[in-house]
Design a protein around this motif. Structure first.
Motif, PDB file in Angstrom:
ATOM      1  N   SER A  51      41.410  41.158  52.524  1.00 44.41           N
ATOM      2  CA  SER A  51      41.615  40.963  51.092  1.00 44.41           C
ATOM      3  C   SER A  51      40.487  40.089  50.549  1.00 44.41           C
ATOM      4  O   SER A  51      40.147  39.066  51.132  1.00 44.41           O
ATOM      5  N   GLY A  52      39.882  40.540  49.449  1.00 47.89           N
ATOM      6  CA  GLY A  52      38.795  39.766  48.853  1.00 47.89           C
ATOM      7  C   GLY A  52      37.437  40.068  49.455  1.00 47.89           C
ATOM      8  O   GLY A  52      36.446  39.433  49.110  1.00 47.89           O
ATOM      9  N   LYS A  55      36.127  45.408  48.589  1.00 46.17           N
ATOM     10  CA  LYS A  55      36.370  46.860  48.627  1.00 46.17           C
ATOM     11  C   LYS A  55      36.497  47.426  47.215  1.00 46.17           C
ATOM     12  O   LYS A  55      35.832  48.401  46.862  1.00 46.17           O
ATOM     13  N   SER A  56      37.351  46.801  46.431  1.00 48.50           N
ATOM     14  CA  SER A  56      37.536  47.299  45.061  1.00 48.50           C
ATOM     15  C   SER A  56      36.252  47.176  44.267  1.00 48.50           C
ATOM     16  O   SER A  56      35.914  48.063  43.474  1.00 48.50           O
ATOM     17  N   THR A  57      35.543  46.087  44.481  1.00 41.01           N
ATOM     18  CA  THR A  57      34.285  45.879  43.772  1.00 41.01           C
ATOM     19  C   THR A  57      33.330  47.039  44.054  1.00 41.01           C
ATOM     20  O   THR A  57      32.732  47.606  43.132  1.00 41.01           O
ATOM     21  N   HIS A 190      44.569  48.953  53.045  1.00 41.88           N
ATOM     22  CA  HIS A 190      44.838  47.818  53.927  1.00 41.88           C
ATOM     23  C   HIS A 190      45.421  48.289  55.242  1.00 41.88           C
ATOM     24  O   HIS A 190      45.571  47.522  56.179  1.00 41.88           O
TER      25      HIS A 190
HETATM   26  N1  ATP Z   1      35.747  40.151  37.612  1.00 44.62           N
HETATM   27  C1  ATP Z   1      35.564  39.252  38.586  1.00 44.62           C
HETATM   28  N2  ATP Z   1      35.101  38.013  38.321  1.00 44.62           N
HETATM   29  C2  ATP Z   1      34.903  37.119  39.315  1.00 44.62           C
HETATM   30  N3  ATP Z   1      35.157  37.370  40.605  1.00 44.62           N
HETATM   31  C3  ATP Z   1      35.630  38.574  40.943  1.00 44.62           C
HETATM   32  C4  ATP Z   1      35.856  39.581  39.949  1.00 44.62           C
HETATM   33  N4  ATP Z   1      36.331  40.688  40.576  1.00 44.62           N
HETATM   34  C5  ATP Z   1      36.384  40.378  41.891  1.00 44.62           C
HETATM   35  N5  ATP Z   1      35.975  39.123  42.106  1.00 44.62           N
HETATM   36  C6  ATP Z   1      35.876  38.473  43.421  1.00 44.62           C
HETATM   37  O1  ATP Z   1      35.162  39.315  44.286  1.00 44.62           O
HETATM   38  C7  ATP Z   1      35.733  39.309  45.570  1.00 44.62           C
HETATM   39  C8  ATP Z   1      36.041  40.731  46.007  1.00 44.62           C
HETATM   40  O2  ATP Z   1      37.075  41.249  45.185  1.00 44.62           O
HETATM   41  P1  ATP Z   1      37.677  42.688  45.410  1.00 44.62           P
HETATM   42  O3  ATP Z   1      38.682  42.916  44.365  1.00 44.62           O
HETATM   43  O4  ATP Z   1      36.568  43.653  45.523  1.00 44.62           O
HETATM   44  O5  ATP Z   1      38.370  42.524  46.834  1.00 44.62           O
HETATM   45  P2  ATP Z   1      39.175  43.586  47.675  1.00 44.62           P
HETATM   46  O6  ATP Z   1      38.469  43.765  48.941  1.00 44.62           O
HETATM   47  O7  ATP Z   1      39.444  44.789  46.859  1.00 44.62           O
HETATM   48  O8  ATP Z   1      40.507  42.805  47.951  1.00 44.62           O
HETATM   49  P3  ATP Z   1      42.001  43.369  48.010  1.00 44.62           P
HETATM   50  O9  ATP Z   1      42.111  44.039  49.320  1.00 44.62           O
HETATM   51  O10 ATP Z   1      42.838  42.137  47.955  1.00 44.62           O
HETATM   52  O11 ATP Z   1      42.197  44.280  46.860  1.00 44.62           O
HETATM   53  C9  ATP Z   1      36.948  38.415  45.495  1.00 44.62           C
HETATM   54  O12 ATP Z   1      36.608  37.170  46.040  1.00 44.62           O
HETATM   55  C10 ATP Z   1      37.235  38.300  44.035  1.00 44.62           C
HETATM   56  O13 ATP Z   1      37.752  37.026  43.757  1.00 44.62           O
END
Ligand code: ATP
Ligand code: MG
Lengths: 245, 306
Positions: A51-52, A55-57, A190
């Protein structure tokens, strides 16, 4: 250490996705650090990561939802995204949600109905989205993505909010849709088992890059009791920093 | 909440309080509770409204006003209320019939209704147009929004002298004042509704290749409709309020004219008739707004559980 490893995310031949040295930071927090990934047409890739981990980014970058990013990125024109929440317009009928963004013709309507039939919701075409269950709404979101015959289908934990039983059904449905339409799929999840069950290749995102790229060599029908399944599972979990058993 | 469920809810909370008082209450509970577990019937917990009773809802709600009028009549007949300052309901009703019989009441009500409708039409049109321009375009927002906010900050009725200076003392300043009130209420609510349409839905629409036109017609405007209807409801109330101020300007006909005449001749019964008329017109306006909401927001019904 992941940073010193060669790029595991690249493949040869014709490509559906080409992302080289993708770099993305939120203020001073670097989320993607020189991430590289190539996907073949019709390849089903699952992306795991803590998590974090970003991936979503990354998925949002590929889906053209985030333009503030560095690196070389090429994706097909016809793309579709399914999010964790269905994101249906509550004021449009199910059918109209599915045909959103398409020219509103009789032919589109027919195609929308046909796609709804594929996800088993033909008879709910005129219903309001708020009368659907969570699983049904997510099936509509899948139909909305598939109706435009995407060359790249981006799925961000599409089953994350569903119960285990519904999830099993959705796996079968997604497999079925994939085999019929054969888009390239990037599935963020996940769930390690989900990744192994569905994907041709499983990636792990660690510290902003692809730290592991493992082809799934478990013959169909894939079963959790297959020793190759268990071995891959263990490998992925340890890459994710979880000790199995 | 129905009266029945309200009382259940309050006894339930009394129960809850009693249960907090410790062992004594616990023992007492046990006498009526064969399980001895202190369990409660979830239907008595007052979170979900009790099932509808056979008596229609509107009839139940009429109970309060009817009780009030009966009490008023009784107090009048007992001469506890002074008939010169507070005529009884029967007297007021009688006056109303006399005024209806002469056609006087209808003429004045129509004159006022005409002003309100005229003001509503102009005000809603301007308010919606302004909200669309400033809600959907950056330049429109820069041009319009701050001005509307300034206009909103000034009590509408303070504009009356200016409106009289501009338009004289005919119909125009009256309609203009009503339009102004309506326009501001509609604008403020519609504009913020447009700007607050769920960003995740807009984003989803964008990923599906929805163009600007479809984005506006299929996503933003329907999403902003509930906010517009809230604005419209406030505008209806504002329109009747503005009417009262507007009709203090020399008005040959209208409820305001009748009111000032009645005040002059100390016809308290007429004043009560007029108050009743204002109440009816206001209630009718709200019913109209509710009707529109039910018709236009049918997609919400599944959510509200109605
Ligand atoms: N709009 C934003 N502004 C600032 N930080 C962000 C933003 N979007 C994401 N982050 C940060 O970027 C990092 C990656 O976020 P992301 O959502 O891509 O994680 P993830 O792998 O999808 O996690 P999860 O499995 O919990 O969904 C995180 O630390 C998050 O806090
Ligand atoms: Mg995520």
């Amino acid at each position: 250490m992941a940073l010193e490893q060669p790029d595991f995310g690249t493949v040869g031949g014709p490509l559906a996705v080409q992302a080289l040295d993708v770099r993305k930071a939120f203020r001073d927090h670097a989320v993607l650090r020189d991430l590289s990934l190539e996907m073949r047409p019709s390849e089903f890739v699952a992306l795991l990561g803590r998590s974090g981990s970003g991936k979503s980014t990354f998925l949002r970058v590929l889906g053209a939802l985030d333009a503030e990013v560095e690196g070389h990125i090429r994706v097909p024109r016809r793309r579709a995204v399914v999010f964790q929440d269905p994101r249906l317009m509550p004021w449009l009928s199910v059918l109209r949600n599915v045909t959103l963004g398409l020219p509103q013709t009789q032919e589109t309507r027919q195609r929308g109905l046909a796609t709804l039939a594929e996800v088993g919701l033909h008879d709910r075409a005129q219903a309001w989205p708020r009368t659907l269950s969570g699983g049904e709404a997510q099936r509509v979101a899948l139909a909305r993505a598939m109706v435009r015959e995407p060359q790249l289908l981006l799925l961000d934990e599409p089953f994350g909010a569903l119960d285990a039983l519904t999830r099993i059904r959705m796996h079968a449905l997604l497999k079925d849709l994939y085999q019929r339409h054969r888009p390239a799929v990037l599935l963020v999840t996940h769930d390690v088992d989900e990744a192994i069950l569905l994907a041709d290749r499983v990636l792990v995102l660690t510290e902003g890059r692809i730290s592991l790229s493992a082809p799934v060599e478990v013959p169909a029908p894939r079963s959790r009791s297959d020793p190759r399944f268990a071995a891959l599972r263990r490998r992925l979990l340890s890459e994710l920093g979880v000790d199995a058993d | 909440m129905t009266p029945a469920s309200a009382s259940l809810a309050s006894t339930a909370s009394v129960d809850a309080l009693a249960a907090c008082e410790g062992d004594l209450a616990w023992e007492a509970d046990r006498s009526t509770d064969p399980t001895g577990l202190g369990l409660v019937d979830p239907r008595t917990q007052g979170i979900v409204p009790a099932a509808a009773s056979r008596v229609p809802r509107w009839l139940q709600r009429l109970l309060g006003p009817v009780a009030l009028i009966v009490a008023w009549q009784v107090l009048s007949m007992a001469e506890i209320f002074d008939a010169r300052t507070t005529p009884g309901p029967a007297t007021v009703l009688n006056t109303a019939f006399v005024m209806l019989g002469s056609g006087e009441l209808q003429a004045h009500v129509l004159a006022s209704l005409g002003r309100v409708l005229h003001g509503l039409a102009v005000g809603v049109a301007l308010g919606v147009a302004g909200a669309l321009v400033s809600g959907l375009t950056r330049w429109g927002e820069n041009l319009i929004d701050a001005n509307m906010e300034i206009l909103h900050a000034v009590p509408n009725f303070a504009f009356l002298p200016v409106l009289i200076a501009w338009f004289g003392i005919g119909e125009e300043p009256k309609v203009a004042l009503i339009s102004l009130s309506v326009c501001i209420a509609v604008y403020i609510n519609t504009y913020s509704a447009i700007r607050n349409v769920d960003a995740s839905l807009v984003e989803a629409a964008r990923t599906f290749g929805v163009g600007r036109r479809e984005l506006i017609t299929a996503v933003i405007l329907p999403g902003a409709l509930p906010g517009f209807l809230v604005g419209l409801r406030l505008a209806l109330t504002a329109a009747w309020l503005a009417l009262i101020f507007a009709e203090t300007i020399n008005a040959p006909a209208g409820l305001g004219r009748m009111m000032s005449d009645a005040r002059e001749y100390f016809r308290v019964d007429v004043i009560f008739v007029l108050l009743g008329i204002y109440a009816l017109l206001g209630l009718f306006s709200l019913a109209l707004a509710r009707f529109l909401e039910a018709r236009l927001l049918s997609w919400r019904r599944a959510f509200d559980g109605a």
